[in-house]
Design an enzyme around this catalytic site. Structure first.
Site, PDB file in Angstrom:
ATOM      1  N   LYS A   1     -90.522  97.962 -50.934  1.00  0.00           N
ATOM      2  CA  LYS A   1     -91.227  98.927 -51.796  1.00  0.00           C
ATOM      3  C   LYS A   1     -92.019  98.188 -52.886  1.00  0.00           C
ATOM      4  CE  LYS A   1     -90.950 102.919 -51.893  1.00  0.00           C
ATOM      5  NZ  LYS A   1     -91.712 104.016 -51.213  1.00  0.00           N
TER       6      LYS A   1
ATOM      7  N   THR B   1     -90.076 103.709 -56.262  1.00  0.00           N
ATOM      8  CA  THR B   1     -88.689 103.800 -56.725  1.00  0.00           C
ATOM      9  C   THR B   1     -88.438 102.908 -57.937  1.00  0.00           C
ATOM     10  OG1 THR B   1     -86.433 103.204 -56.081  1.00  0.00           O
ATOM     11  CG2 THR B   1     -88.164 102.050 -54.946  1.00  0.00           C
ATOM     12  N   ASP B   2     -87.426 103.265 -58.722  1.00  0.00           N
ATOM     13  CA  ASP B   2     -87.045 102.399 -59.852  1.00  0.00           C
ATOM     14  C   ASP B   2     -86.347 101.116 -59.371  1.00  0.00           C
ATOM     15  OD1 ASP B   2     -84.640 103.514 -59.003  1.00  0.00           O
ATOM     16  OD2 ASP B   2     -84.008 104.205 -60.993  1.00  0.00           O
ATOM     17  N   GLU B   3     -85.951 101.083 -58.084  1.00  0.00           N
ATOM     18  CA  GLU B   3     -85.223  99.895 -57.603  1.00  0.00           C
ATOM     19  C   GLU B   3     -86.094  98.645 -57.593  1.00  0.00           C
ATOM     20  OE1 GLU B   3     -82.634 100.299 -54.306  1.00  0.00           O
ATOM     21  OE2 GLU B   3     -82.017 102.316 -54.860  1.00  0.00           O
TER      22      GLU B   3
ATOM     23  N   TYR C   1     -84.729  96.743 -48.995  1.00  0.00           N
ATOM     24  CA  TYR C   1     -85.442  98.012 -49.262  1.00  0.00           C
ATOM     25  C   TYR C   1     -86.338  97.869 -50.499  1.00  0.00           C
ATOM     26  CZ  TYR C   1     -86.152 102.601 -51.403  1.00  0.00           C
ATOM     27  OH  TYR C   1     -86.716 103.694 -52.027  1.00  0.00           O
TER      28      TYR C   1
HETATM   29  P1  NAD Z   1     -86.208 110.031 -46.401  1.00  0.00           P
HETATM   30  O1  NAD Z   1     -85.616 108.854 -45.710  1.00  0.00           O
HETATM   31  O2  NAD Z   1     -85.398 111.255 -46.566  1.00  0.00           O
HETATM   32  O3  NAD Z   1     -87.545 110.489 -45.625  1.00  0.00           O
HETATM   33  C1  NAD Z   1     -88.504 109.560 -45.197  1.00  0.00           C
HETATM   34  C2  NAD Z   1     -89.469 110.282 -44.261  1.00  0.00           C
HETATM   35  O4  NAD Z   1     -90.478 109.327 -43.875  1.00  0.00           O
HETATM   36  C3  NAD Z   1     -88.825 110.784 -42.976  1.00  0.00           C
HETATM   37  O5  NAD Z   1     -89.301 112.088 -42.682  1.00  0.00           O
HETATM   38  C4  NAD Z   1     -89.264 109.792 -41.915  1.00  0.00           C
HETATM   39  O6  NAD Z   1     -89.363 110.367 -40.620  1.00  0.00           O
HETATM   40  C5  NAD Z   1     -90.622 109.371 -42.455  1.00  0.00           C
HETATM   41  N1  NAD Z   1     -91.034 108.028 -42.014  1.00  0.00           N
HETATM   42  C6  NAD Z   1     -90.321 106.876 -42.081  1.00  0.00           C
HETATM   43  N2  NAD Z   1     -91.046 105.855 -41.581  1.00  0.00           N
HETATM   44  C7  NAD Z   1     -92.247 106.379 -41.209  1.00  0.00           C
HETATM   45  C8  NAD Z   1     -93.423 105.830 -40.649  1.00  0.00           C
HETATM   46  N3  NAD Z   1     -93.498 104.534 -40.335  1.00  0.00           N
HETATM   47  N4  NAD Z   1     -94.469 106.640 -40.425  1.00  0.00           N
HETATM   48  C9  NAD Z   1     -94.408 107.971 -40.718  1.00  0.00           C
HETATM   49  N5  NAD Z   1     -93.309 108.545 -41.234  1.00  0.00           N
HETATM   50  C10 NAD Z   1     -92.246 107.759 -41.482  1.00  0.00           C
HETATM   51  O7  NAD Z   1     -86.745 109.487 -47.780  1.00  0.00           O
HETATM   52  P2  NAD Z   1     -86.819 110.203 -49.213  1.00  0.00           P
HETATM   53  O8  NAD Z   1     -85.530 110.051 -49.898  1.00  0.00           O
HETATM   54  O9  NAD Z   1     -87.405 111.560 -49.028  1.00  0.00           O
HETATM   55  O10 NAD Z   1     -87.866 109.247 -49.953  1.00  0.00           O
HETATM   56  C11 NAD Z   1     -89.260 109.513 -49.885  1.00  0.00           C
HETATM   57  C12 NAD Z   1     -89.993 108.462 -50.702  1.00  0.00           C
HETATM   58  O11 NAD Z   1     -89.554 108.523 -52.050  1.00  0.00           O
HETATM   59  C13 NAD Z   1     -89.739 107.031 -50.222  1.00  0.00           C
HETATM   60  O12 NAD Z   1     -90.949 106.324 -50.308  1.00  0.00           O
HETATM   61  C14 NAD Z   1     -88.719 106.492 -51.214  1.00  0.00           C
HETATM   62  O13 NAD Z   1     -88.855 105.098 -51.360  1.00  0.00           O
HETATM   63  C15 NAD Z   1     -89.113 107.235 -52.473  1.00  0.00           C
HETATM   64  N6  NAD Z   1     -88.036 107.461 -53.448  1.00  0.00           N
HETATM   65  C16 NAD Z   1     -86.857 108.022 -53.040  1.00  0.00           C
HETATM   66  C17 NAD Z   1     -85.862 108.284 -53.993  1.00  0.00           C
HETATM   67  C18 NAD Z   1     -84.546 108.926 -53.609  1.00  0.00           C
HETATM   68  O14 NAD Z   1     -83.632 108.962 -54.429  1.00  0.00           O
HETATM   69  N7  NAD Z   1     -84.410 109.463 -52.395  1.00  0.00           N
HETATM   70  C19 NAD Z   1     -86.070 107.940 -55.328  1.00  0.00           C
HETATM   71  C20 NAD Z   1     -87.289 107.340 -55.683  1.00  0.00           C
HETATM   72  C21 NAD Z   1     -88.267 107.123 -54.738  1.00  0.00           C
HETATM   73  O1  DAU Z   2     -83.013 104.623 -57.395  1.00  0.00           O
HETATM   74  C1  DAU Z   2     -83.791 105.250 -56.416  1.00  0.00           C
HETATM   75  C2  DAU Z   2     -83.197 104.992 -55.046  1.00  0.00           C
HETATM   76  O2  DAU Z   2     -82.017 105.779 -54.966  1.00  0.00           O
HETATM   77  C3  DAU Z   2     -84.148 105.334 -53.905  1.00  0.00           C
HETATM   78  O3  DAU Z   2     -85.279 104.484 -53.977  1.00  0.00           O
HETATM   79  C4  DAU Z   2     -83.452 105.174 -52.550  1.00  0.00           C
HETATM   80  O4  DAU Z   2     -84.325 105.579 -51.514  1.00  0.00           O
HETATM   81  C5  DAU Z   2     -82.215 106.045 -52.546  1.00  0.00           C
HETATM   82  O5  DAU Z   2     -81.509 105.862 -51.339  1.00  0.00           O
HETATM   83  C6  DAU Z   2     -81.308 105.726 -53.743  1.00  0.00           C
HETATM   84  O6  DAU Z   2     -80.705 104.405 -53.587  1.00  0.00           O
HETATM   85  P1  DAU Z   2     -79.156 104.133 -53.916  1.00  0.00           P
HETATM   86  O7  DAU Z   2     -78.716 102.970 -53.148  1.00  0.00           O
HETATM   87  O8  DAU Z   2     -78.931 104.137 -55.388  1.00  0.00           O
HETATM   88  O9  DAU Z   2     -78.524 105.506 -53.331  1.00  0.00           O
HETATM   89  P2  DAU Z   2     -77.202 105.784 -52.453  1.00  0.00           P
HETATM   90  O10 DAU Z   2     -77.069 107.287 -52.389  1.00  0.00           O
HETATM   91  O11 DAU Z   2     -77.197 105.042 -51.177  1.00  0.00           O
HETATM   92  O12 DAU Z   2     -76.041 105.212 -53.362  1.00  0.00           O
HETATM   93  C7  DAU Z   2     -75.857 105.665 -54.692  1.00  0.00           C
HETATM   94  C8  DAU Z   2     -74.749 104.828 -55.304  1.00  0.00           C
HETATM   95  O13 DAU Z   2     -73.506 105.150 -54.666  1.00  0.00           O
HETATM   96  C9  DAU Z   2     -74.932 103.328 -55.115  1.00  0.00           C
HETATM   97  O14 DAU Z   2     -74.457 102.662 -56.275  1.00  0.00           O
HETATM   98  C10 DAU Z   2     -74.043 102.993 -53.914  1.00  0.00           C
HETATM   99  C11 DAU Z   2     -72.916 104.003 -54.041  1.00  0.00           C
HETATM  100  N1  DAU Z   2     -72.332 104.486 -52.770  1.00  0.00           N
HETATM  101  C12 DAU Z   2     -73.181 104.921 -51.802  1.00  0.00           C
HETATM  102  C13 DAU Z   2     -72.684 105.409 -50.618  1.00  0.00           C
HETATM  103  C14 DAU Z   2     -73.616 105.883 -49.524  1.00  0.00           C
HETATM  104  C15 DAU Z   2     -70.958 104.553 -52.618  1.00  0.00           C
HETATM  105  O15 DAU Z   2     -70.196 104.177 -53.533  1.00  0.00           O
HETATM  106  N2  DAU Z   2     -70.453 105.057 -51.450  1.00  0.00           N
HETATM  107  C16 DAU Z   2     -71.271 105.475 -50.431  1.00  0.00           C
HETATM  108  O16 DAU Z   2     -70.753 105.895 -49.357  1.00  0.00           O
END
Ligand code: NAD
Ligand code: DAU
Length: 357
Positions: free
Chosen positions: A167, A138-140, A163
């Protein structure tokens, strides 16, 4: 398309989650000669119904289990002789990491090291060009930006939530295995994804779901934090390119240059919901409720994806406008999916935190 690394048996971790299931739904039909094994613990965020489109495919199988279980992971490597790993599995929600950080250390950091260790044992002495460990990050990990500048592959790490710290620790282990053991790795650091099958604790599906039910929509702080949004399909295409064509040892930042403040994003989503449900324009804007800010809330993320674009020819297909329109339509026609995945414990937290039903 495949001219570089040609995976044959791929371990996908976390393939029942949001990005992992979108990846499998695209890749399993695309590459019938690749065997895909999906290892997922099925936490609250994992949902096998996401994978109905491929669950019976000859080149796909599912294993329920934990990536932090060394015996299970070693036995899967020994049975399936994986040539590649695409590692998605993680606890992914920042707010949950603030409530309960330990699960993040276990799944995200220990889980990654467990997989690296199995790959190291099994791949020792094998030609590096025929193997690849793609770590989806992730970019975080880079922390928070001010109003200017972008994250690049050279940006120093500065994680600021449990988180992102978990990562970042995983990313460091991946690099350490590449350096010390010459493990052939790739790392991708992507910005915020959106699209079908995202668990409705994340901002975009949460807003659509609550607006569709006429419920208040929580905006943290003043809503002026900025995220750089990318449609999940464009992320999956980037991962396909990195897996097949990426240079071993390289890091690629993935993002679509779609910066938006949270308040603008929420307003756009509410207007799209109104448009698609036939409500008068502006009808749902009154649902916005400003709530106390997330502790340690990162102000801005923004990606420079020049390296990925120039070296692998990646281009996103969705604009933010077209992607949000498609996503709102998808959720409004999948309200049963939203209903079926909603986690009771999260809704209870929501109620106690914001007083919102
Ligand atoms: P998600 O939470 O939707 O899905 C995570 C999946 O991993 C689930 O199916 C869960 O059951 C499984 N899981 C969790 N812990 C586990 C474990 N210990 N063993 C096996 N399976 C396990 O997450 P996502 O949004 O699909 O993110 C997937 C990956 O991409 C993550 O590594 C996240 O850090 C990365 N990522 C997400 C975003 C985003 O915006 N969602 C952006 C950049 C990177
Ligand atoms: O940047 C990549 C990341 O983006 C991933 O690595 C994470 O897995 C993914 O969850 C996401 O993180 P964020 O914290 O940016 O996403 P989230 O959807 O939780 O929140 C997006 C923005 O909106 C953040 O600034 C917090 C704000 N927010 C979020 C929620 C859930 C609100 O204002 N209200 C809300 O109810």
């Amino acid at each position: 398309m495949v001219h570089g690394h040609e995976p044959k048996r791929v371990l996908i971790t976390g393939g029942a989650g949001f990005i992992g299931s979108n990846f499998l739904l695209r890749m399993v039909p695309r590459y019938p000669s690749i065997q895909f094994v999906n290892l997922d613990k099925l936490t609250y965020a994992g949902n096998l119904t996401n994978l109905r489109g491929i669950e019976r495919a000859d080149n796909y199988m599912f294993v329920r289990g934990d990536v932090a279980d060394p015996a299970l992971v070693a036995s899967l490597f020994s049975t399936h002789k994986f040539t590649s790993v695409v590692h998605f599995a993680a606890e992914s929600h920042v707010d949950r990491s603030i409530m309960a950080p330990l699960a993040f250390t276990r799944s995200n950091t220990l889980g990654t090291v467990t997989l690296l260790e199995a790959a190291r044992q099994v791949w020792a002495g094998k030609a590096a060009g025929a193997r690849r460990f793609l770590h989806v990050s992730t970019d975080e990990v880079f922390g928070s930006l001010g109003h200017d500048s972008l994250f690049t592959e050279e940006t120093p790490y500065n994680p600021r939530s449990p988180y992102s710290a978990s990562k970042a620790a995983a990313d460091h282990f991946v690099r350490a295995y590449a350096h010390t053991y010459k493990l052939p790795v790739s790392i991708s650091n992507c910005s915020n994804n959106y699209g079908p099958y995202q668990f409705p604790e994340k901002l975009i599906p949460l807003v659509i779901m609550r607006a569709a039910h006429g419920q208040p929509v929580p905006v943290y702080g003043q809503g002026d934090n900025v995220r750089d949004w990318l449609h999940v399909a464009d992320h999956c295409e980037a991962l396909d390119l990195i897996l097949h064509m990426g240079a071993p040892g390289e890091t690629y930042l993935v993002g679509g240059s779609n910066e938006c403040t949270n308040l603008n994003l929420v307003t756009t989503l509410l207007d799209l919901v109104d448009e698609q449900l036939g409500h008068p324009k502006g009808h749902s804007r009154s649902l916005i409720q400003f709530v106390p800010d997330r502790p340690g809330h990162d102000f801005r993320y923004a990606i420079c994806a020049d390296h990925l674009r120039q070296s692998l020819g990646w281009q996103p297909r969705y604009t933010l406008e077209s992607g949000l329109r498609q996503t709102v339509a998808w959720y409004l026609s999948h309200m049963d999916w939203l209903q079926s995945v909603t986690d009771r414990s999260y809704m209870d937290y929501f109620q106690s935190q914001y007083g919102m039903a």
